[in-house]
Write a protein that holds these residues in place. Structure first.
Motif, PDB file in Angstrom:
ATOM      1  N   HIS A 113     -85.842 -38.948  18.897  1.00 21.65           N
ATOM      2  CA  HIS A 113     -86.715 -39.191  17.648  1.00 21.65           C
ATOM      3  C   HIS A 113     -87.209 -40.473  17.619  1.00 21.65           C
ATOM      4  CE1 HIS A 113     -87.482 -40.396  13.590  1.00 21.65           C
ATOM      5  NE2 HIS A 113     -87.900 -39.218  13.444  1.00 21.65           N
ATOM      6  N   ASN A 118     -94.875 -39.480  10.514  1.00 16.15           N
ATOM      7  CA  ASN A 118     -93.576 -38.695  10.396  1.00 16.15           C
ATOM      8  C   ASN A 118     -93.303 -37.716  11.654  1.00 16.15           C
ATOM      9  OD1 ASN A 118     -92.077 -36.325   9.232  1.00 16.15           O
ATOM     10  ND2 ASN A 118     -91.496 -37.834   7.986  1.00 16.15           N
ATOM     11  N   THR A 165     -90.666 -34.900  13.268  1.00 13.74           N
ATOM     12  CA  THR A 165     -89.672 -34.219  12.846  1.00 13.74           C
ATOM     13  C   THR A 165     -89.389 -33.158  14.081  1.00 13.74           C
ATOM     14  OG1 THR A 165     -91.083 -32.494  11.481  1.00 13.74           O
ATOM     15  CG2 THR A 165     -89.725 -34.128  10.242  1.00 13.74           C
ATOM     16  N   ALA A 195     -86.514 -39.074   8.215  1.00 13.80           N
ATOM     17  CA  ALA A 195     -87.163 -37.947   7.392  1.00 13.80           C
ATOM     18  C   ALA A 195     -86.456 -37.804   5.893  1.00 13.80           C
ATOM     19  CB  ALA A 195     -86.804 -36.692   8.244  1.00 13.80           C
TER      20      ALA A 195
END
Length: 300
Positions: free
Chosen positions: A58, A74, A76, A254
């Motif tokens: 990530h 963002n 995820t 997150a």
């Protein structure tokens, strides 16, 4: 520490009450000047699912994408290894949108765009309306419960403590301009329930002492009620803060907004239940007679 707290409980209550009111004013000023930095959940944006090398982390994805697409990108993990969901703002008119395939090629041997869609601003406006309605309904439900459970002077302290906690969290996000998304909003709703639980326990103890010790002044009764519930409050708040801290440290970007909002809400909820929740009823002249049965004159 407990003895120190016992000796100075009333002074602590009054000082923290004025500090809380000052923080509320500062938070309201920050909200009026800066406003909230609404995330893509509310404003709309692009949602792209990509497949890259399985070993990518990530952190690597964020370090490559955020400088090119924007700080509110963002990332995820999806349900399979190597698959990621990237959310980022829609390019402004006249701007050229970033090419995710080209950006990710620098760190991955294989890059495949599985899906690409846009969440329109209308969906974001609906979320804002629904979120505001959810917050309004929850506050009205809490108000109705407090009015039913306690005399209005005692209920007003608990209600102001709830408003204080919400305003402080919103003020923090307005002042720092951190992204305000659905996870942060969920944290605010959780804070309402957490703070209400603290306030009700202290208020219930105050109500019992008002009836049991009618000769004592209200200030002394409030001091005793806080001391009687102090250990329970510290254990509950302490264990919850440890859990939220672990979520903050290990949850990644997150969940960062959610964890920060919860951390602030738990801290403010603990001191507001002790300070505002007890001081305001004193200012409104709460007395034992307000919880004594009303004498009925049966004289003809």
């Amino acid at each position: 520490m407990v003895e120190f707290f016992k000796q100075r409980i009333r002074r602590i209550r009054y000082i923290t009450s004025f500090v809380s009111l000052a923080l509320m004013v500062v938070s309201l000023i920050a909200l009026s000047i800066n406003g909230l930095n609404l995330g893509l959940d509310f404003t709309g944006g692009m949602v792209t699912e990509v497949r890259v090398d399985d070993q990518l982390t990530h952190t690597q994805m964020v370090e490559v994408l955020q400088p090119e697409i924007g700080p509110f990108t963002n990332v995820t993990h999806s349900d399979q290894d190597g698959r990621w969901v990237v959310r980022y703002p829609v390019p402004q008119p006249g701007e050229q949108g970033a090419d995710l395939t080209q950006l990710l090629t620098s760190i991955s041997h294989q890059v495949e765009v599985i899906s690409n869609s846009m969440v329109g601003s209308q969906v974001g406006e609906d979320l804002i309306d629904q979120g505001g309605l959810a917050l309004l309904i929850s506050m009205l439900s809490i108000l109705a419960y407090l009015c039913f459970r306690f005399e209005w002077r005692l209920a007003s302290g608990s209600l102001l403590a709830l408003l204080h906690d919400v305003v402080l969290v919103l003020g923090f996000f307005a002042a720092t301009q951190m992204e305000f998304n659905l996870t942060v909003f969920a944290a605010i709703l959780a804070i309402l329930g957490y703070s209400l639980n603290d306030s009700i326990i202290i208020a219930d103890r105050i109500r019992e002492l008002l009836v049991a010790k009618q000769a004592l002044p209200t200030e002394e009764i409030n001091d005793q009620a806080i001391l009687a519930t102090f250990s329970r409050t510290m254990v509950t708040s302490g264990t919850t803060l440890m859990t939220v801290s672990a979520l903050w440290i290990l949850g990644g970007s997150a969940l960062q907004g959610f964890a920060i909002a919860m951390f602030i809400g738990i801290l403010s909820g603990t001191w507001s239940s002790i300070s505002i929740g007890t001081v305001l009823p004193e200012w409104l002249k709460l007395e034992p007679k307000h919880y004594l049965p009303i004498e009925v004159d049966n004289a003809p």
